[in-house]
Design an enzyme around this catalytic site. Structure first.
Site, PDB file in Angstrom:
ATOM      1  N   LYS A 175       0.846  -1.191   0.000  1.00 50.51           N
ATOM      2  CA  LYS A 175       0.000   0.000   0.000  1.00 50.51           C
ATOM      3  C   LYS A 175       0.885   1.246   0.000  1.00 50.51           C
ATOM      4  CE  LYS A 175      -3.692  -2.640   0.705  1.00 50.51           C
ATOM      5  NZ  LYS A 175      -4.795  -2.792  -0.269  1.00 50.51           N
ATOM      6  N   HIS A 294      -6.411 -13.424  -7.702  1.00 52.00           N
ATOM      7  CA  HIS A 294      -7.265 -12.450  -7.029  1.00 52.00           C
ATOM      8  C   HIS A 294      -8.652 -12.503  -7.655  1.00 52.00           C
ATOM      9  CE1 HIS A 294      -8.849  -8.739  -5.325  1.00 52.00           C
ATOM     10  NE2 HIS A 294      -7.886  -8.829  -4.435  1.00 52.00           N
ATOM     11  N   ARG A 295      -9.683 -12.233  -6.817  1.00 53.92           N
ATOM     12  CA  ARG A 295     -11.066 -12.395  -7.284  1.00 53.92           C
ATOM     13  C   ARG A 295     -11.763 -11.057  -7.510  1.00 53.92           C
ATOM     14  NH1 ARG A 295     -14.610 -14.326  -1.997  1.00 53.92           N
ATOM     15  NH2 ARG A 295     -13.804 -12.787  -0.528  1.00 53.92           N
ATOM     16  N   SER A 379      -7.717 -12.133   3.529  1.00 53.46           N
ATOM     17  CA  SER A 379      -7.155 -10.802   3.319  1.00 53.46           C
ATOM     18  C   SER A 379      -8.274  -9.776   3.368  1.00 53.46           C
ATOM     19  CB  SER A 379      -6.448 -10.745   1.955  1.00 53.46           C
ATOM     20  OG  SER A 379      -5.977  -9.452   1.677  1.00 53.46           O
TER      21      SER A 379
END
EC number: 4.1.1.39
Length: 475
Positions: A175, A294-295, A379
């Site tokens: 981030k 990743h979805r 996550s």
């Protein structure tokens, strides 16, 4: 028109519109081991009987159309049609039904999730006779499972590659997700890996933007993980996002990652598409790369309770298409996920055989016939106080991924990683000693803070942070 054509039409073809249930509702049907079975939550329009609605779903997702066509006589529709074979009302919901549909295996191309979904969740979802339609679960027959490669490597091979056993793996999403230069991004990767994490991750939004082109990011991240490996003596990885605007660019990025010698790449499988994902998965197996999935976009499809597709179906599709990790919710963090439902599809990802269990949303018994398992990734809004619950809920075969919960540490990125690693090791040791993580979790973390000032600082920062909202995803 030839005489032969005239005779065929006049004898066997009767134009007009027939009720779907006359052909596609077959309650006497006994399903075959080779059938793909689907459980749909159907909300018919007022005045539409559930039998007609269920039959319409079976018809429009297989061989049917809105009117009788003379070309029906050129094939054996009984062999190829979908069949609605059972209907049950949804408890506590008005005018909602679970309609079970069986599809003959011949309707689907081998090894193609794309083709399977084009039929089963295609145009039928816009059908006017239905107020809403949701695909709750699929039974993939063994005969069809074996036409797919599945995950590139699977859980055991990944552990062997990383030489890490007996605990969940630890990760961190870098981030801010957008805006960092490649060099500063690589610096954050290095600090997190040096502090004790196993993986760092590109955010799903990070592809190749003007502030950080993909090649620069790959180079700086590779440098960071090799430096961290040399200093810690542990194998490290960074999920390099290969997702791109074209399949050709995606593969170019995966090839470059392999040339750098990194262990893992990443793909956004819903926005990238199943054809692209399966292509990348095959490449990863052939070239020794792990594949993190990743979805992004899943909640557009799966969050509404009466329309769309449940994530357990997307999870099964991913296991067919291929991926070694996939994000699965946390139960305790900021993103949607009810415990029993989440653990239901987590087991579908990891286990070779899962029994039907409606209390966990599993409508069908599913065998994967030794297809490799997928590591679920927890996550989203998690921090050190969640570590006991996460360790207890997900067990060893999982990835626990702390983004803000690492990079938000008051002392910096590396101390944030140290805090998470210490918390995890403390929870694993306590569990192995027979302590109850669900009951003693906070005590275990507090005890560990005596030996880790980094963990003590993290505990102080996040002691009041909770995400307490009712889950939408219930049985």
């Amino acid at each position: 028109m030839s005489p032969q054509t005239e005779t065929k039409a006049s004898v066997e073809f009767k134009a007009g519109v027939k009720d779907y249930k006359l052909t596609y509702y077959t309650p006497e049907y006994e399903t075959l081991d080779t059938d793909i079975l689907a459980a749909f939550r159907v909300s018919p329009q007022p005045g539409v009987p559930p039998e007609e609605a269920g039959a319409a779903v079976a018809a429009e997702s297989s061989t049917g159309t809105w009117t009788t066509v003379w070309t029906d006589g050129l094939t054996n529709l009984d062999r190829y049609k979908g069949r609605c074979y059972h209907i049950e009302p949804v408890a506590g919901e008005e005018n909602q039904y679970i309609c079970y549909v069986a599809y003959p295996l011949d309707l689907f191309e081998e090894g193609s999730v794309t083709n399977m979904f084009t039929s089963i969740v295609g145009n039928v979802f816009g059908f006017k006779a239905l107020r809403a339609l949701r695909l709750e679960d699929l039974r993939i027959p063994v005969a069809y499972v074996k036409t797919f490669q599945g995950p590139p490597h699977g859980i055991q091979v990944e552990r062997d590659k990383l030489n890490k056993y007996g605990r969940p793996l630890l990760g961190c999403t870098i981030k801010p997700k957008l805006g960092l230069s490649a060099k500063n991004y690589g610096r954050a990767v290095y600090e997190c890996l040096r502090g004790g994490l196993d993986f760092t991750k590109d955010d799903e939004n990070v592809n190749s933007q003007p502030f950080m082109r993909w090649r620069d990011r790959f180079l700086f991240c590779a440098e960071a993980l090799y430096k961290a490996q040399a200093e810690t003596g542990e194998i490290k990885g960074h999920y390099l996002n290969a997702t791109a605007g074209t399949c050709e660019d995606m593969m170019k990025r995966a090839v470059f990652a392999r040339e750098l010698g990194v262990p893992i790449v990443m793909h956004d499988y819903l926005t990238g598409g199943f054809t692209a994902n399966t292509t990348l998965s095959h490449y990863c197996r052939d070239n020794g790369l792990l594949l993190h999935i990743h979805r992004a976009m899943h909640a557009v499809i799966d969050r509404q309770k009466n329309h769309g597709m449940h994530f357990r179906v997307l999870a099964k599709a991913l296991r067919l298409s291929g991926g070694d990790h996939i994000h699965s919710g946390t139960v305790v963090g900021k993103l949607e996920g009810e415990r029993d439902i989440t653990l239901g599809f987590v087991d579908l990802l990891r286990d070779d055989y899962t029994e039907k269990d409606r209390s966990r949303g599993i409508y069908f018994t599913q065998s994967w016939v030794s297809t490799p398992g997928v590591l679920p990734v927890a996550s989203g809004g998690i921090h050190v106080w969640h570590m006991p619950a996460l360790t207890e809920i997900f067990g060893d075969d999982s990835v626990l991924q702390f983004g803000g919960g690492t990079l938000g540490h008051p002392w910096g990125n590396a101390p944030g990683a140290v805090a998470n690693r210490v918390a995890l090791e403390a929870c694993v040791q306590a569990r192995n000693e027979g302590r109850d993580l669900a009951r003693e979790g906070n005590t275990i973390i507090r005890e560990a803070t005596k030996w880790s000032p980094e963990l003590a600082a993290a505990c102080e920062v996040w002691k009041e942070i909770k995400f307490e909202f009712p889950a939408m995803d219930t049985v």
